[in-house]
Motif scaffolding. Structure first.
Motif, PDB file in Angstrom:
ATOM      1  N   ALA A 484      -5.067 -40.456 -34.436  1.00  0.00           N
ATOM      2  CA  ALA A 484      -5.539 -39.847 -35.681  1.00  0.00           C
ATOM      3  C   ALA A 484      -4.406 -39.131 -36.401  1.00  0.00           C
ATOM      4  O   ALA A 484      -3.432 -38.697 -35.788  1.00  0.00           O
ATOM      5  CB  ALA A 484      -6.658 -38.858 -35.382  1.00  0.00           C
ATOM      6  N   VAL A 485      -4.558 -39.019 -37.720  1.00  0.00           N
ATOM      7  CA  VAL A 485      -3.648 -38.231 -38.545  1.00  0.00           C
ATOM      8  C   VAL A 485      -4.492 -37.265 -39.367  1.00  0.00           C
ATOM      9  O   VAL A 485      -5.496 -37.660 -39.963  1.00  0.00           O
ATOM     10  CB  VAL A 485      -2.822 -39.124 -39.500  1.00  0.00           C
ATOM     11  N   ARG A 486      -4.067 -35.992 -39.384  1.00  0.00           N
ATOM     12  CA  ARG A 486      -4.740 -35.006 -40.232  1.00  0.00           C
ATOM     13  C   ARG A 486      -3.766 -34.556 -41.309  1.00  0.00           C
ATOM     14  O   ARG A 486      -2.701 -33.996 -41.018  1.00  0.00           O
ATOM     15  CB  ARG A 486      -5.203 -33.805 -39.411  1.00  0.00           C
ATOM     16  N   LEU A 487      -4.108 -34.826 -42.569  1.00  0.00           N
ATOM     17  CA  LEU A 487      -3.279 -34.417 -43.699  1.00  0.00           C
ATOM     18  C   LEU A 487      -3.632 -32.988 -44.083  1.00  0.00           C
ATOM     19  O   LEU A 487      -4.805 -32.656 -44.263  1.00  0.00           O
ATOM     20  CB  LEU A 487      -3.510 -35.344 -44.891  1.00  0.00           C
ATOM     21  N   LYS A 488      -2.591 -32.138 -44.207  1.00  0.00           N
ATOM     22  CA  LYS A 488      -2.848 -30.724 -44.522  1.00  0.00           C
ATOM     23  C   LYS A 488      -2.162 -30.243 -45.786  1.00  0.00           C
ATOM     24  O   LYS A 488      -2.577 -29.261 -46.382  1.00  0.00           O
ATOM     25  CB  LYS A 488      -2.387 -29.846 -43.347  1.00  0.00           C
ATOM     26  N   ARG A 489      -1.092 -30.916 -46.193  1.00  0.00           N
ATOM     27  CA  ARG A 489      -0.326 -30.434 -47.341  1.00  0.00           C
ATOM     28  C   ARG A 489      -1.042 -30.757 -48.639  1.00  0.00           C
ATOM     29  O   ARG A 489      -1.393 -31.912 -48.894  1.00  0.00           O
ATOM     30  CB  ARG A 489       1.066 -31.072 -47.361  1.00  0.00           C
ATOM     31  N   ILE A 490      -1.257 -29.729 -49.482  1.00  0.00           N
ATOM     32  CA  ILE A 490      -1.839 -29.968 -50.805  1.00  0.00           C
ATOM     33  C   ILE A 490      -0.703 -30.368 -51.748  1.00  0.00           C
ATOM     34  O   ILE A 490       0.286 -29.655 -51.889  1.00  0.00           O
ATOM     35  CB  ILE A 490      -2.521 -28.696 -51.359  1.00  0.00           C
ATOM     36  N   PHE A 491      -0.858 -31.508 -52.401  1.00  0.00           N
ATOM     37  CA  PHE A 491       0.197 -31.982 -53.291  1.00  0.00           C
ATOM     38  C   PHE A 491       0.242 -31.157 -54.570  1.00  0.00           C
ATOM     39  O   PHE A 491      -0.755 -30.560 -54.984  1.00  0.00           O
ATOM     40  CB  PHE A 491      -0.013 -33.471 -53.590  1.00  0.00           C
TER      41      PHE A 491
END
Length: 756
Positions: A484-491
């Motif tokens: 799994a990958v969890r994206l956390k950075r808000i662009f």
């Protein structure tokens, strides 16, 4: 003062109000007193306008409505006058006969009309405008109505509503009375809309003993069914026994004995599983949920370990070159964690992509699909709802469908695609995967062919599925086999959105900013009733005036709960009055306490596999486009652009959708959402509830209510996990299904993006 044991005879002229749930009716009756109409109230189950009634009950006086007759029971006599017969036939009693057709029939046959229909309906062909086909249809409808009437009269004594009586007849036909009298608990499992409590009331009225083993076993299954409605796949045995004792008001010994019998009869399954604290508990499952949980774990292991690969081009691909080509094609570079997600999706057989709004999930999915299609892979895209499927199609430029349509679910819930007949796909992408409940996820995974890649995309911090299970959360359990990958950075672009930044603030337990933003507002109001009225004003007047949005098409009210002055139920009535008011030239149909009009926004509230091309499912939203009084049906255009007809006796499957609960909004996205947050919904106010509501908005969020209630929602983390053993089975212990023994998934790859 009431005068009891009175008898009133008269012709039913008008039904003012009828509650389909309990049969309570307010009507006006002509008792032959020089045109004066009398008010009668009570259970007039199945009575039709134009019928002559002999009612037993009592006279009384209502402080607001004056003198009225309360009906305790009644019998019907068919009308004998030309005027009465015309009213009776034209009241909607018989499908295909409206007021005009009734007038032509009665003009032709006069007072012999009902005798003709009863004895020789073929003569109706003599009436101008009635051909053989329509004549036959009217005759069949008359016979069905007679049979339903018989069932209704029998059920009148046990307080079963008109709509339920019709459903019982449709299910059992001529055997209806026999089933109700001899096997009343069958109704709870066989007939939608009848739960254990209604079946139990019927059973007691026909003489089933309070301590009957059949009653206790039915009560145990009902308690388990209620727990699945709350999201649990099983209940710990001790909790089930406690719940059943309270429900049934019988001794624990009898409940334990009947639970043992139920397990021996394979009505339930008992199994030892790890509890929340890791200690073993005896779990009690309804059979379909036990089978689905074992099967889902097994099928996931099957996909993970198969040596076949339907995307072989990505085993030895030069990823720098591939991602460079992708950047040139899309005009944007992927962030490191997005690159990892793309690689996982195309090199692993099963992968999960999660993250909040503005963190790049959508662009990552588009990138996965672009690369797969560049290698001529067969890509199948799906989502749990029609709106989410549309969004996925717009994002990728490829066709997408709902999971239900993809699998071609049939009446009874069986899928046309399964392990024996898998989908023709190299890559399957499912968006809004937090909505996948256990039963639907199992059907989906079974249909993924060996060697195909499966990418599940969703926001694990949103509310879990409406149905039982926490599939996405279980797949993300630590040390599980699914990468799994969890994206956390808000662009950067998303950081300019008050909707996105406030969603992340709420998810972090921080109060949202409600001033100085152009897309996120708070209208503070502590009183719940006033907050309800203010919500309607915001939707109907303020948002259209300031932002030019259509209040029906573009604005959705999302309420924490259904009940209360600021709940979805009350707001639907107020919003319908504001947006689709009644007009003399606008056809409408009253059903129970609701009125349906052309232009109404509505939602389906149960899965119906027999409607539409491939079924219409719980949560499907649409607009009423036509009402056909003569044929007793209305037409809804769903958000999947399908025209679906509903018979008038099926309208309990529809609810108005100007306002919906936040739970029912999952998977949908709207230009603007208005969220009433009041202390009246105190017990429901939780962080993931408010977070889910805010993330449904594309452009605009308006909160209406109290700052105290908003603070409660932000502070309160959802209490406890659902009772599910899927994460336990995914480690390979007890993960058996379809004749296979599952094995641990081996290497686990986890990637988490940088902080916000």
């Amino acid at each position: 003062m009431a005068f009891r044991n009175a008898v009133l005879e008269g012709v039913l002229e008008r039904i003012t109000y009828a509650n389909e749930d309990n049969g309570y009716t307010v009507a006006r009756v002509d008792a032959g007193r020089g045109g004066e109409l009398l008010t009668v109230v009570g259970s007039l189950l199945g009575a039709q306008v134009g019928e002559s009634l002999r009612m037993e009950g009592s006279w009384g006086s209502h402080p607001q409505y004056g003198r009225q007759f309360t009906v305790e029971n009644y019998t019907t006599v068919l009308p004998a006058t030309v005027q009465g017969i015309r009213r009776y036939l034209g009241s909607g009693l018989i499908k295909g006969v409206g007021p005009r057709t009734a007038e032509r029939i009665v003009d032709h046959f006069g007072t012999a009309t009902l005798e003709v229909i009863e004895a020789d309906a073929g003569k109706l062909i003599e009436v101008p405008g009635l051909g053989p086909k329509r004549t036959k249809k009217i005759a069949a409808a008359w016979e069905e109505q007679k049979a339903i009437k018989e069932v209704m009269i029998f059920l009148q004594g046990v307080g079963v509503s008109t709509s339920i009586a019709v459903r019982i007849y449709k299910k059992y036909g001529d055997a209806s009375i026999s089933v109700v009298r001899n096997e009343p608990y069958r109704l709870a499992s066989d007939v939608w809309g009848i739960g254990f409590l209604t079946a139990d009331r019927i059973a007691q009225s026909v003489g089933i003993p309070h301590d009957s083993p059949e009653r206790v076993k039915a009560g145990l299954q009902y308690a388990l069914s209620q727990s699945t409605d709350q999201g649990h796949c099983y209940l710990p045995e001790e909790r089930l026994i406690s719940d059943a004792v309270k429900l049934l008001q019988v001794g624990a010994g009898l409940v334990v004995d009947c639970l043992g019998r139920l397990a021996a009869e394979e009505g339930v399954v008992r199994e030892s599983v790890p509890g929340e604290d890791g200690r073993p508990v005896t779990a009690v499952y309804l059979v379909p949920f036990h089978r689905a949980e074992i099967s889902l774990a097994s099928q996931l292991h099957r996909l993970l370990r198969t040596p076949e690969d339907r995307l072989p081009a990505f085993r030895d691909v030069d990823w720098d070159a591939a991602l460079g080509w992708l950047a040139a094609r899309t005009g944007a570079e992927l962030a490191p964690e997005q690159r990892q997600a793309v690689r996982l999706a195309l090199s692993e057989k099963v992968a999960v992509l999660t993250g909040g709004p503005g963190c790049g999930k959508s662009f990552t999915v588009r990138s996965v699909v672009e690369l797969a299609r560049a290698k001529r892979a067969k890509v199948v895209l799906a989502a749990p709802t029609g709106r989410a499927a549309k969004r996925l199609a717009e994002l990728t430029g490829a066709e997408a469908s709902t999971v239900h349509r993809l699998l071609e679910l049939k009446p009874g819930g069986d899928a046309a695609y399964d392990r024996e007949r898998p989908l023709d796909a190299d890559l399957v992408v499912v968006d809004e995967a937090s909505m996948l409940d256990l039963l639907l996820a199992n059907k989906l995974i079974k249909a993924v062919p060996p060697g195909a890649h499966l990418l599940l995309v969703g926001d694990v911090d949103q509310l879990p599925s409406v149905g039982a299970g926490e599939v996405l959360r279980d797949l993300l359990a630590e040390e599980g086999p699914v990468p799994a990958v969890r994206l956390k950075r808000i662009f950067r672009q998303a950081q300019q959105s008050g909707v996105v930044t406030n969603a992340h603030r709420i998810n972090s337990g921080v109060q949202p900013v409600t001033h100085g933003l152009s897309d996120f507002f708070l209208f503070a109001e502590d009183d719940s009733e006033e907050a309800g009225r203010l919500t309607v004003d915001v939707v109907a007047r303020r948002i259209p005036a300031k932002f030019g949005l259509d209040p029906r098409r573009d604005v959705q009210v999302l309420a924490p709960m259904h009940r209360g002055p600021a709940g979805a139920g009350a707001l639907n009535g107020l919003l319908q009055q504001a947006l689709t008011p009644g007009r003399p030239d606008l056809a409408e149909k009253r059903f129970g306490g609701r009125v349906f009009r052309v232009g109404d926004k509505v939602t389906q509230i149960r899965n119906n596999y027999e409607k539409g091309a491939c079924g219409v499912f719980n949560g499907t939203v649409g607009v009423v486009t036509a009402l056909h009084p003569d044929d007793q049906r209305l037409t809804v255009r769903t958000d999947e652009d399908e025209e679906v007809d509903y018979e008038f006796d099926e309208l309990d499957e529809l609810a108005h959708a100007y306002a919906v609960t936040i739970h029912r909004s999952q998977g949908s996205e709207y230009p603007a959402v208005v969220i009433p947050v009041t202390t009246g919904a105190w017990m429901m106010l939780q962080r993931n509830l408010l977070y889910t509501a805010v993330t449904r908005a594309k452009r605009l969020v308006v909160l209406v209510g109290s700052r105290r209630a908003i603070g409660q929602a932000v502070r309160t983390v959802s209490a406890g996990r659902r009772c599910t053993a899927l994460d336990h089975r995914l480690f390979g212990r007890s993960a058996q299904g379809d004749g296979e023994q599952a094995v641990p998934g081996g290497d686990r790859r986890r990637v988490e993006g940088a902080g916000c």
